[in-house]
Design a protein around this motif. Structure first.
Motif, PDB file in Angstrom:
ATOM      1  N   ASN A  63       0.854  -1.185   0.000  1.00 60.70           N
ATOM      2  CA  ASN A  63       0.000   0.000   0.000  1.00 60.70           C
ATOM      3  C   ASN A  63       0.886   1.230   0.000  1.00 60.70           C
ATOM      4  O   ASN A  63       1.555   1.484   0.999  1.00 60.70           O
ATOM      5  N   PRO A  64       0.931   2.050  -1.054  1.00 60.59           N
ATOM      6  CA  PRO A  64       0.258   1.868  -2.337  1.00 60.59           C
ATOM      7  C   PRO A  64       1.015   0.902  -3.241  1.00 60.59           C
ATOM      8  O   PRO A  64       2.168   0.649  -2.967  1.00 60.59           O
ATOM      9  N   PRO A  65       0.461   0.384  -4.278  1.00 62.90           N
ATOM     10  CA  PRO A  65      -0.814   0.696  -4.907  1.00 62.90           C
ATOM     11  C   PRO A  65      -1.998  -0.099  -4.352  1.00 62.90           C
ATOM     12  O   PRO A  65      -3.133   0.207  -4.662  1.00 62.90           O
ATOM     13  N   ALA A  66      -1.764  -1.129  -3.555  1.00 60.93           N
ATOM     14  CA  ALA A  66      -2.845  -1.993  -3.086  1.00 60.93           C
ATOM     15  C   ALA A  66      -3.486  -1.399  -1.831  1.00 60.93           C
ATOM     16  O   ALA A  66      -3.107  -1.707  -0.710  1.00 60.93           O
ATOM     17  N   LEU A  67      -4.479  -0.562  -2.033  1.00 64.36           N
ATOM     18  CA  LEU A  67      -5.121   0.139  -0.920  1.00 64.36           C
ATOM     19  C   LEU A  67      -5.871  -0.814   0.009  1.00 64.36           C
ATOM     20  O   LEU A  67      -6.090  -0.509   1.169  1.00 64.36           O
ATOM     21  N   ALA A  68      -6.269  -1.991  -0.474  1.00 65.85           N
ATOM     22  CA  ALA A  68      -6.995  -2.967   0.339  1.00 65.85           C
ATOM     23  C   ALA A  68      -6.076  -4.089   0.840  1.00 65.85           C
ATOM     24  O   ALA A  68      -6.558  -5.144   1.249  1.00 65.85           O
ATOM     25  N   ALA A  69      -4.781  -3.862   0.829  1.00 67.02           N
ATOM     26  CA  ALA A  69      -3.823  -4.889   1.262  1.00 67.02           C
ATOM     27  C   ALA A  69      -4.049  -5.297   2.713  1.00 67.02           C
ATOM     28  O   ALA A  69      -3.719  -6.411   3.102  1.00 67.02           O
ATOM     29  N   PRO A  89     -10.344 -14.650 -10.606  1.00 66.66           N
ATOM     30  CA  PRO A  89      -9.439 -13.498 -10.719  1.00 66.66           C
ATOM     31  C   PRO A  89      -9.312 -12.734  -9.395  1.00 66.66           C
ATOM     32  O   PRO A  89     -10.009 -13.021  -8.439  1.00 66.66           O
ATOM     33  N   PHE A  90      -8.415 -11.768  -9.390  1.00 70.15           N
ATOM     34  CA  PHE A  90      -8.010 -11.085  -8.176  1.00 70.15           C
ATOM     35  C   PHE A  90      -8.264  -9.581  -8.276  1.00 70.15           C
ATOM     36  O   PHE A  90      -8.452  -9.047  -9.361  1.00 70.15           O
ATOM     37  N   GLU A  91      -8.185  -8.913  -7.128  1.00 75.08           N
ATOM     38  CA  GLU A  91      -8.328  -7.459  -7.072  1.00 75.08           C
ATOM     39  C   GLU A  91      -6.945  -6.804  -7.012  1.00 75.08           C
ATOM     40  O   GLU A  91      -6.154  -7.138  -6.129  1.00 75.08           O
ATOM     41  N   SER A  92      -6.696  -5.885  -7.920  1.00 74.08           N
ATOM     42  CA  SER A  92      -5.424  -5.130  -7.866  1.00 74.08           C
ATOM     43  C   SER A  92      -5.274  -4.445  -6.527  1.00 74.08           C
ATOM     44  O   SER A  92      -4.187  -4.404  -5.954  1.00 74.08           O
ATOM     45  N   GLY A  93      -6.364  -3.897  -6.034  1.00 75.13           N
ATOM     46  CA  GLY A  93      -6.349  -3.138  -4.793  1.00 75.13           C
ATOM     47  C   GLY A  93      -5.986  -3.955  -3.567  1.00 75.13           C
ATOM     48  O   GLY A  93      -5.781  -3.406  -2.496  1.00 75.13           O
ATOM     49  N   ARG A  94      -5.925  -5.266  -3.711  1.00 79.74           N
ATOM     50  CA  ARG A  94      -5.541  -6.117  -2.583  1.00 79.74           C
ATOM     51  C   ARG A  94      -4.222  -6.844  -2.813  1.00 79.74           C
ATOM     52  O   ARG A  94      -3.467  -7.069  -1.868  1.00 79.74           O
ATOM     53  N   PHE A  95      -3.912  -7.225  -4.060  1.00 79.66           N
ATOM     54  CA  PHE A  95      -2.803  -8.145  -4.301  1.00 79.66           C
ATOM     55  C   PHE A  95      -1.642  -7.585  -5.112  1.00 79.66           C
ATOM     56  O   PHE A  95      -0.621  -8.250  -5.244  1.00 79.66           O
ATOM     57  N   LEU A  96      -1.738  -6.404  -5.675  1.00 79.59           N
ATOM     58  CA  LEU A  96      -0.670  -5.872  -6.521  1.00 79.59           C
ATOM     59  C   LEU A  96       0.489  -5.353  -5.665  1.00 79.59           C
ATOM     60  O   LEU A  96       0.288  -4.570  -4.732  1.00 79.59           O
ATOM     61  N   GLN A  97       1.691  -5.799  -5.991  1.00 79.28           N
ATOM     62  CA  GLN A  97       2.902  -5.340  -5.303  1.00 79.28           C
ATOM     63  C   GLN A  97       3.346  -4.002  -5.912  1.00 79.28           C
ATOM     64  O   GLN A  97       2.971  -3.659  -7.026  1.00 79.28           O
ATOM     65  N   SER A  98       4.188  -3.272  -5.200  1.00 76.94           N
ATOM     66  CA  SER A  98       4.622  -1.955  -5.676  1.00 76.94           C
ATOM     67  C   SER A  98       5.438  -2.030  -6.964  1.00 76.94           C
ATOM     68  O   SER A  98       5.530  -1.051  -7.694  1.00 76.94           O
ATOM     69  N   ASP A  99       6.022  -3.205  -7.273  1.00 81.68           N
ATOM     70  CA  ASP A  99       6.771  -3.363  -8.526  1.00 81.68           C
ATOM     71  C   ASP A  99       5.881  -3.860  -9.674  1.00 81.68           C
ATOM     72  O   ASP A  99       6.370  -4.198 -10.748  1.00 81.68           O
ATOM     73  N   GLY A 100       4.555  -3.946  -9.434  1.00 83.69           N
ATOM     74  CA  GLY A 100       3.632  -4.368 -10.488  1.00 83.69           C
ATOM     75  C   GLY A 100       3.454  -5.875 -10.583  1.00 83.69           C
ATOM     76  O   GLY A 100       2.828  -6.375 -11.508  1.00 83.69           O
ATOM     77  N   SER A 101       3.982  -6.618  -9.626  1.00 82.26           N
ATOM     78  CA  SER A 101       3.901  -8.079  -9.673  1.00 82.26           C
ATOM     79  C   SER A 101       2.866  -8.602  -8.683  1.00 82.26           C
ATOM     80  O   SER A 101       2.312  -7.849  -7.881  1.00 82.26           O
TER      81      SER A 101
END
Length: 122
Positions: A63-69, A89-101
């Motif tokens: 967080n950021p970018p995953a505001l629901a992490a 599928p998944f939510e970007s707002g929960r699972f996206l790492q800061s490097d986009g992975s």
């Protein structure tokens, strides 16, 4: 900590895809599985387990970018021996790492994982 890359297998709109072999699971916490340049909303994982029952963990993002992490990791149990689970599928707002992975952990190296990318229609 080492990472093993899991490439996307692109599903084909109005077409077909031969069954991919998948990437061999690696054991956490020594190793992680990583999908670089992930598109979580278009990602479905197929986990094929060839050993004992195990948990697959999709790690919460940064967080950021995953505001629901703060909702935490997603843990899915895959049955023993011939267990197959589709996850996502998944939510970007929960699972996206800061490097986009996206990061994934497995309990054992018994099995494979495939990341399918769902085509996006415009």
């Amino acid at each position: 900590m080492a990472t093993t890359q899991v490439p996307y297998s692109d599903l084909v709109a109005n077409g077909n895809l031969a069954e991919p072999a998948g990437t061999t699971l690696v054991v956490a916490p020594t190793d992680n599985l990583q999908i670089s340049d992930a598109l979580p909303e278009q990602t479905v994982l197929r986990v094929v387990n060839t050993g004992v029952e195990q948990d697959i963990t999709i790690k919460a993002g940064d967080n950021p970018p995953a505001l629901a992490a703060g909702q935490g990791d997603l843990v899915v149990t895959v049955a023993a021996t011939t267990g197959v689970q589709f996850i996502g599928p998944f939510e970007s707002g929960r699972f996206l790492q800061s490097d986009g992975s996206m990061l994934i952990e497995a309990e054992t190296a018994d099995g494979t994982i495939t990341a399918f990318q769902i085509p996006r229609y415009t």
